[in-house]
Structures are given as structure tokens and as C-alpha cells.
Design a protein around this motif. Structure first.
Motif, mmCIF file in Angstrom:
data_model
loop_
_atom_site.group_PDB
_atom_site.id
_atom_site.type_symbol
_atom_site.label_atom_id
_atom_site.label_comp_id
_atom_site.label_asym_id
_atom_site.label_seq_id
_atom_site.Cartn_x
_atom_site.Cartn_y
_atom_site.Cartn_z
ATOM 1 N N HIS A 282 0.815 -1.226 0.000
ATOM 2 C CA HIS A 282 0.000 0.000 0.000
ATOM 3 C C HIS A 282 0.851 1.280 0.000
ATOM 4 O O HIS A 282 0.355 2.353 0.329
ATOM 5 C CB HIS A 282 -0.950 0.035 1.200
ATOM 6 C CG HIS A 282 -1.973 -1.064 1.191
ATOM 7 N ND1 HIS A 282 -3.058 -1.066 0.350
ATOM 8 C CD2 HIS A 282 -2.061 -2.193 1.932
ATOM 9 C CE1 HIS A 282 -3.779 -2.158 0.572
ATOM 10 N NE2 HIS A 282 -3.194 -2.849 1.523
ATOM 11 N N HIS A 283 2.108 1.186 -0.379
ATOM 12 C CA HIS A 283 2.984 2.367 -0.395
ATOM 13 C C HIS A 283 2.408 3.455 -1.304
ATOM 14 O O HIS A 283 1.922 3.178 -2.404
ATOM 15 C CB HIS A 283 4.372 1.966 -0.892
ATOM 16 C CG HIS A 283 5.340 3.098 -1.006
ATOM 17 N ND1 HIS A 283 5.929 3.682 0.085
ATOM 18 C CD2 HIS A 283 5.830 3.751 -2.096
ATOM 19 C CE1 HIS A 283 6.737 4.649 -0.309
ATOM 20 N NE2 HIS A 283 6.693 4.718 -1.631
ATOM 21 N N GLN A 284 2.448 4.704 -0.825
ATOM 22 C CA GLN A 284 2.010 5.846 -1.628
ATOM 23 C C GLN A 284 3.220 6.436 -2.353
ATOM 24 O O GLN A 284 4.135 6.963 -1.725
ATOM 25 C CB GLN A 284 1.362 6.906 -0.731
ATOM 26 C CG GLN A 284 0.040 6.483 -0.135
ATOM 27 C CD GLN A 284 -1.053 6.295 -1.187
ATOM 28 O OE1 GLN A 284 -1.036 6.923 -2.244
ATOM 29 N NE2 GLN A 284 -2.003 5.412 -0.890
ATOM 30 N N PHE A 285 3.227 6.318 -3.687
ATOM 31 C CA PHE A 285 4.389 6.713 -4.475
ATOM 32 C C PHE A 285 4.465 8.227 -4.658
ATOM 33 O O PHE A 285 3.443 8.919 -4.689
ATOM 34 C CB PHE A 285 4.347 6.044 -5.850
ATOM 35 C CG PHE A 285 4.540 4.563 -5.803
ATOM 36 C CD1 PHE A 285 5.807 4.008 -5.776
ATOM 37 C CD2 PHE A 285 3.438 3.708 -5.773
ATOM 38 C CE1 PHE A 285 5.986 2.642 -5.728
ATOM 39 C CE2 PHE A 285 3.609 2.340 -5.728
ATOM 40 C CZ PHE A 285 4.879 1.808 -5.705
ATOM 41 N N THR A 286 5.692 8.700 -4.811
ATOM 42 C CA THR A 286 5.932 10.067 -5.243
ATOM 43 C C THR A 286 6.609 10.021 -6.610
ATOM 44 O O THR A 286 7.216 9.013 -6.987
ATOM 45 C CB THR A 286 6.843 10.817 -4.254
ATOM 46 O OG1 THR A 286 8.148 10.199 -4.249
ATOM 47 C CG2 THR A 286 6.261 10.780 -2.842
ATOM 48 N N GLN A 287 6.487 11.098 -7.348
ATOM 49 C CA GLN A 287 7.080 11.153 -8.677
ATOM 50 C C GLN A 287 8.585 10.965 -8.616
ATOM 51 O O GLN A 287 9.183 10.313 -9.478
ATOM 52 C CB GLN A 287 6.738 12.487 -9.339
ATOM 53 C CG GLN A 287 7.191 12.596 -10.788
ATOM 54 C CD GLN A 287 6.661 13.855 -11.450
ATOM 55 O OE1 GLN A 287 5.988 14.661 -10.808
ATOM 56 N NE2 GLN A 287 6.946 14.026 -12.726
ATOM 57 N N HIS A 288 9.217 11.498 -7.588
ATOM 58 C CA HIS A 288 10.665 11.416 -7.463
ATOM 59 C C HIS A 288 11.145 9.969 -7.351
ATOM 60 O O HIS A 288 12.201 9.611 -7.892
ATOM 61 C CB HIS A 288 11.126 12.215 -6.243
ATOM 62 C CG HIS A 288 12.600 12.109 -5.978
ATOM 63 N ND1 HIS A 288 13.543 12.748 -6.753
ATOM 64 C CD2 HIS A 288 13.292 11.417 -5.021
ATOM 65 C CE1 HIS A 288 14.751 12.467 -6.293
ATOM 66 N NE2 HIS A 288 14.626 11.664 -5.245
ATOM 67 N N GLU A 289 10.377 9.108 -6.668
ATOM 68 C CA GLU A 289 10.797 7.725 -6.450
ATOM 69 C C GLU A 289 10.920 6.937 -7.752
ATOM 70 O O GLU A 289 11.690 5.985 -7.826
ATOM 71 C CB GLU A 289 9.797 7.010 -5.538
ATOM 72 C CG GLU A 289 9.838 7.467 -4.105
ATOM 73 C CD GLU A 289 8.707 6.850 -3.299
ATOM 74 O OE1 GLU A 289 8.959 6.443 -2.154
ATOM 75 O OE2 GLU A 289 7.573 6.786 -3.821
#
Length: 343
Positions: A282-289
């Protein structure tokens, strides 16, 4: 090593190449006992009112992914093809809506709906309703959409929801792990719970450990087969369903699911050279990752893709899998629906 990896090696020693011990995590034994007692009390305290339509709960007794959500999607599609009006309910883990019950739409944001409910709606087109009180979500589907069958994505342990049928999904490689309850093991209920459900579905051909744990309680084997590829449109709300994905070769494989190795192995079986990128469930991604080299295909699960719509890129792909089950499984569902009598 993350805490999740550390626990998995002790919870699932046979599947994760971890520590095999006859006395796993003995210092956590008092907490395991407290969890067991709390689980029993929670079950005793609930006596929900029956609903006027069949309620099929698809869940598991372990934490993490066992393959229940693809089974929910397949069951919903199968029912719809046969003239039923199924609806899906979910707790909406990871989402926080302004009000409940919350009706999921194509424009929903996973921070409101949760990732799995949004994925299920995009994959099936069925009405999906979210609420921490699943009975409330079921009543809303009946009232607002005229649903004549309710499918609960997870919820075996949510005894505030009345159910007419229970299906428990077990991972064919991980099984019940070390067979201990949380936090000493991965179980949310004792192994004896398998004997009280209507059907036990094993996700993937069971290994020797799983066969010994489930015995003759395992009713069916389910296979998850790649079925469609998705890319999101520029409006970031709709998805294109494609017959084929990127050419086999190197890829970055992104998975924030309960058992990411299952996804990575599926890509390898399709011929991809996989550069693994596992994240917590359920990790919430960021664009940077996900700013990688900008060229090598990035392949992710549908559950992860719905969290990346706001910054989707043209070389990213989401792979949808479809649950495949024997005919007798569907016959059992049909028999249950035909024999259902409203209370």
C-alpha cells in the motif's frame, strides 16, 4: 533490512529463505496470546442482521497479499456476465474519504478511496462502495445501485458484516507461514478457521508445506494469468486496455503488494529481465521515487498504477492479471445463489 523483510523471514521461513525455528519469536508469545483472546472477543460481540441479498466474503487469514483481490474481480465479472448485478464493498485501506459510505468512481483519488477499491472499479466497471463499516457499504450498494449480490474484498475477520458465503484464499508458496498469530506469526486467525469457511482457494500450485497445512481443506487451485496491459490517458483518470505490453527485455518492476516476488516472477516468466523495485504494501508513491533512466520500461501492478496516475509517463505499463479457476468453483457459486433465501 526493513522491519517487513525481517518479519517475513521469520513468519515465512520456508518461502523467504529465512530462519527456521521450532520456537519462532518466543518473546512475542504473550502478545500472540492477547491477540488470540481479542480476536475471540471481537467475534462473540458481533451478531449482525442478515442482508436481503447474498454476501460473499473473499479474504484470507494471513496478513499481506494472498491473491484475494483478483479473485474478487473475476467473481464480479462472472456474475455480471450471467445477468446478476454484483457490487463490491471494501474497507478502503489507505484511503480517507470525507464521508462514508464512499462511492468509488473513475475520478476517485486513491488517498480517498484506497488503492484496491479504485483498482477494482477500473478493472471491472462495477459499483464499488467503501466504508470502515462494511455492512453500511453493502446497504448503500443495494439502495443506490440495486445490487443483488455483494462481494466483500477482504473481511473474513470483520464480524460486523453478515455473510452468506466465505471464501478463504491461501498463498500456494507462503501458506500459513509459521502458523502463529500476530505478531509472532502472519495469522489473523488460527489455522482452524479454514475448517469453517465454505471454500478454500489456493493461489498457485501448492508446495509441500502448504499441502501439509491445508490438507483436504484446500478445495481449488487458482492461477493468476497476465490478461491485459494498461496505460493511463493524459487526463489521468481513464485507462487504455491493450492486448500487448512492452517488448520482452530489461524492465524496472515496481510492486507495493503483500508478496512482490510473485509479480517479479510472473514478469520473468514472460521473458523480461527484471530489475526489482519492491516497496511496502500500500505504499504511496511520489514522482521522485520513479524518476529512473526515462527509457527502460517501468512495469507495475494495477494496484500500484492507480496511485501513479498524476505523474504517469509514456514508458510506464501496468499489468492486469486474471484469476483462472476450475468450472466446479463457479458451479459452487451458482448453487449457493440458487439456494439463497432472504431472511
Amino acid at each position: 533490512m526493513s522491519l517487513e523483510d525481517w518479519l517475513n523471514k521469520r513468519w515465512y521461513p520456508a518461502a523467504e529463505g529465512g530462519i527456521d525455528s521450532s520456537m519462532p519469536l518466543p518473546l512475542l508469545a504473550p502478545l500472540e496470546l492477547a491477540f488470540r483472546q481479542g480476536s475471540r472477543l471481537r467475534k462473540l460481540r458481533n451478531s449482525p442482521e442478515p442482508l436481503p441479498v447474498p454476501v460473499i466474503v473473499v479474504g484470507n487469514i494471513t496478513v499481506g497479499g494472498a491473491g484475494k483481490t483478483p479473485l474478487v474481480a473475476e467473481l464480479g465479472r462472472w456474475l455480471q456476465e450471467r445477468g446478476r448485478k454484483p457490487g463490491i464493498i471494501s474497507r478502503g485501506y489507505g484511503g480517507r474519504a470525507k464521508h462514508y459510505p464512499y462511492s468509488v468512481s473513475a475520478q476517485s483519488h486513491p488517498l480517498e478511496s484506497g488503492d484496491e477499491p479504485l483498482m477494482l472499479h477500473l478493472m471491472t466497471g462495477l459499483p464499488v462502495m467503501v466504508s470502515p463499516k462494511r455492512a453500511e457499504a453493502a446497504e448503500a450498494l443495494i439502495a443506490e445501485h440495486g445490487c443483488d449480490v455483494i462481494i466483500s474484498d477482504d473481511g473474513l475477520q470483520h464480524y460486523g458484516l453478515w455473510r452468506s458465503m466465505e471464501i478463504c484464499v491461501v498463498d500456494g508458496q507462503r501458506g500459513l507461514g509459521n502458523e502463529h498469530l500476530l505478531p509472532r506469526g502472519p495469522l489473523r486467525e488460527s489455522p482452524e478457521r479454514l475448517g469453517s469457511v465454505d471454500m478454500v482457494v489456493v493461489n498457485g500450485e501448492p508446495n509441500a508445506l502448504v499441502e501439509s497445512q491445508c490438507g483436504d481443506q484446500a478445495d481449488f487451485v487458482m492461477e493468476l494469468a497476465p490478461s491485459l496491459w494498461h496505460q493511463f490517458n493524459l487526463d489521468q483518470t481513464s485507462t487504455l486496455k491493450l492486448e500487448s505490453g512492452p517488448e520482452a527485455g530489461p524492465c524496472h518492476a515496481v510492486a507495493a503488494i503483500g508478496n512482490p516476488q510473485r509479480f517479479f516472477n510472473a514478469l520473468r516468466n514472460l521473458g523480461y529481465t527484471v530489475m526489482e523495485m519492491p516497496f511496502p504494501d500500500h505504499h504511496q508513491f511520489t514522482q521522485h521515487e520513479l524518476q529512473l533512466d526515462g527509457e527502460t520500461p517501468v512495469i507495475m501492478t494495477m494496484k500500484d498504477a492507480v496511485k501513479c496516475r498524476d505523474f504517469w509517463q509514456s514508458h510506464w505499463w501496468a499489468m492486469e492479471v486474471q484469476a483462472q479457476l476450475p468450472d466446479i468453483f463457479y458451479q459452487r457459486i451458482h448453487q449457493h445463489l440458487e439456494s439463497f433465501q432472504p431472511a
